[in-house]
Design a protein around this motif. Structure first.
Motif: not given
Lengths: 416, 416
Positions: B24-27, B111-114, B146-147, B156-157
């Protein structure tokens, strides 16, 4: 504003603690070097190890006033202030450690540095009549400054002081004072001319992509397996240490006889193995082929069972009542085990040794975060992920009874 | 053995969450790039920002089912499982964020990724019928993945997921699952071909001495002053954001009118300042002289008040109900403030910008540890101490109301 006032007072109060602890570490490092050199030049000193142990035990017994509980006393006093940390802990642990090393006991430095830091903080608080409510902060600052300065890793020192108190939790309220104390301590120690061995792990510099891009997934799996092995090794170290200590207490009622027996066992092991490489700190050696904390980074720099022998020498030395810390022997043990695992798993020797350095200690002390940062401080960031994976898996597999029995448990590892 | 069983189950369960969140993050990163390019090519899109905002508000209002609480919903559900995280949060936040960026709102990505990670974790748990007791772990894994994947900083994530829940505490029980999820997420995202901007801070490589040897004490003092300024800036960002949001709720009862007004204000500000550099993510710019998250690392790469304008654009955009995260704008704000402070304090621009990058976010989200590690992951270890000092002081001075209002408080910063 109340918060700001407290912060400024905190910084002002912990700065002298940092200077004191850093200076003590510098002197300690220098004296330790001298003691090791003297031992190398006078091989017969080893035979006096039992006698030296009896001396240490007698002094602690007569004048200890609780100081023999060492790091555990500090942890207890930070959790729940009681009788206080006696100032005499500083000269006692310094003298005890130097004697242990002069006569060839296998021990480390961090316990000594941390106890000196705590003792100096306590003495400072008493002499300067610091109000009771600041005692906890000063003790933690002493721990942070002692640890950070003796290894030259202030970040790890600050986190260690906050992480070691309670298994499974870092509490932030003393973050800034611990950080300031560790930085001041490290700066002071360096200003006195003390220096720390730097180690290097060869490896690709950070590219322009994610650190994992181009990362070998099979290498990551090997690091994970090694991490589990480091955790089991830490578990063995802790339980062997507690077991030997308990056995001495139970079967040898004469307190002074315990280190005498321990010293004799160390001498016997030395002659049984025909090598002196497992005595002392293990950072330098008399013979070219001996295993040291430096040699483990090279192929052939450790024998298959070097890690086990160093573990045995150390738990006997410390369990019998000699003084010193556990960290440097754990560096040796972890590095040597990493060296062995590198051959078994087919991974770079320097990486495996570096991981063992920090991960066995992470498991034994239950401080995976401080040890991840220590790995970064000692070896650089390009392997940060490997350090984290190894330290956290080691923590996960090292059980609940670490080397510091006073540690409280906030969160069990098995999720129970 | 029970612990080992749980660990293995945990790893098996979080791996698909990592793959989903990383994909999802890649997209998302790819689509964000496209949206930004489209906006650059079609300047008139900005004028549709109010309309776009009304559309987002209407969709969330009609189909949101709680998803509008965003990160706070996730934090609450991890603390105390309630109604669950609706799976629709993933397409909603993805669409809302892309529309926000396409029409020029100033917002970020984390926020979106998380939320996508959390939504996917929740959907996976429901579809695969994972028992209730694993839900908390899966949600935390989604946050970590996500982070970690959207910024390419898995360490860090993982720490962020554990640190963001409660102010002043890191709890270790979900360490390994978070770590695995973040690593898998980052690896997946990279495998899809996504890449992250790498930044470099010039600086001496680690010498053979302590990192503090040769360290300029006056530079350390400047870093500390900058850290305090970053914390105050974070405080301003959080309180302005909460204030604008509260004012909208109070004075504009029609929910769809809020983003319309916000959009108009953003357009007005753009024409008032005569520049479009504060729109969107801020990582790339149309004009050569514009301020971006890259330019701030160079002398003259930001104006004196760039940080303030970006702060204003962002709190208006997000406070009015547009979607996206806070982190990338906070990178921009922190970097630009660092750029300004570098001139005032006389310190290297790249160092000051890098410190601002991570320290303002550390203060605003109350995650100093994750941000210290993020600094190390983004910029390398040679400045680790500076990152720690800046992040921790920023945390200390950013107050108790961070950007995530659902955060619990374990330990107050003023020691009260």
């Amino acid at each position: 504003m109340e918060g700001l006032r407290r912060l400024i007072i905190g910084v002002l109060l912990v700065t002298p603690v940092g200077v004191l602890a850093g200076s003590a570490s510098a002197f300690f490092l220098w004296a330790l070097d001298r003691a090791t050199t003297l031992r190398f030049e006078n091989g017969w000193l080893l035979f006096l190890l039992p006698l030296a142990g009896a001396g240490i035990a007698w002094v602690y017994h007569s004048y200890g006033n609780g100081a023999e509980r060492g790091n555990n006393l500090l942890i207890d006093e930070i959790h729940q202030p009681g009788g206080g940390v006696p100032a005499r802990i500083t000269p006692l642990v310094l003298g005890g450690t130097l004697i242990t090393h002069l006569f060839g006991g296998s021990a480390g430095r961090e316990g000594t540095a941390v106890q000196m830091g705590g003792g100096l903080a306590s003495a400072f608080a008493t002499l300067a009549r610091i109000p009771e409510k600041y005692r906890r902060m000063l003790l933690m600052a002493g721990v942070a400054a002692g640890f950070g300065s003796v290894f030259g890793t202030p970040l790890a020192g600050a986190i260690f002081a906050m992480e070691v108190l309670t298994l499974g939790r870092v509490q932030y309220d003393m973050l800034i004072p611990c950080m300031v104390a560790a930085l001041v301590g490290d700066f002071t120690c360096t200003a006195w001319g003390a220096h720390h061995t730097r180690m290097l792990i060869a490896g690709p510099l950070m590219g322009d992509h994610s650190m994992l891009a181009g990362m070998d997934l099979s290498l990551l799996a090997k690091v994970a397996i090694a991490g589990v092995a480091f955790g089991l090794c830490a578990r063995l170290f802790s339980s062997a240490g507690h077991g030997i200590s308990a056995a001495f207490t139970r079967y040898v009622p004469r307190f002074w006889l315990r280190p005498v027996i321990g010293g004799v066992v160390v001498i016997a092991l030395t002659y049984l193995l025909g090598t002196r490489e497992y005595l002392g700190l293990g950072t330098v050696a008399l013979n070219l082929g001996d295993t040291t904390t430096t040699s483990v980074f090279f192929e052939g720099g450790a024998d298959t069972w070097s890690w086990f022998w160093k573990l045995l020498f150390t738990v006997v030395t410390l369990g019998a009542g000699f003084k010193g810390g556990e960290v440097t022997p754990l560096f040796f043990i972890g590095g040597a085990l990493g060296n062995t695992l590198a051959g078994l798993l087919g991974m770079p020797v320097d990486l495996a040794a570096g991981l063992g350095f920090v991960a066995v200690f992470a498991g034994a002390s239950n401080t995976p975060l401080a040890c991840t940062l220590m790995g970064i401080e000692l070896f650089g960031a390009q392997h940060a992920i490997f350090f984290a994976v190894a330290c956290w898996l080691s923590y996960q597999f090292s059980g609940h009874s670490g080397i510091y029995s006073a540690q409280r448990i906030a969160s069990r590892k098995d999720g129970a």
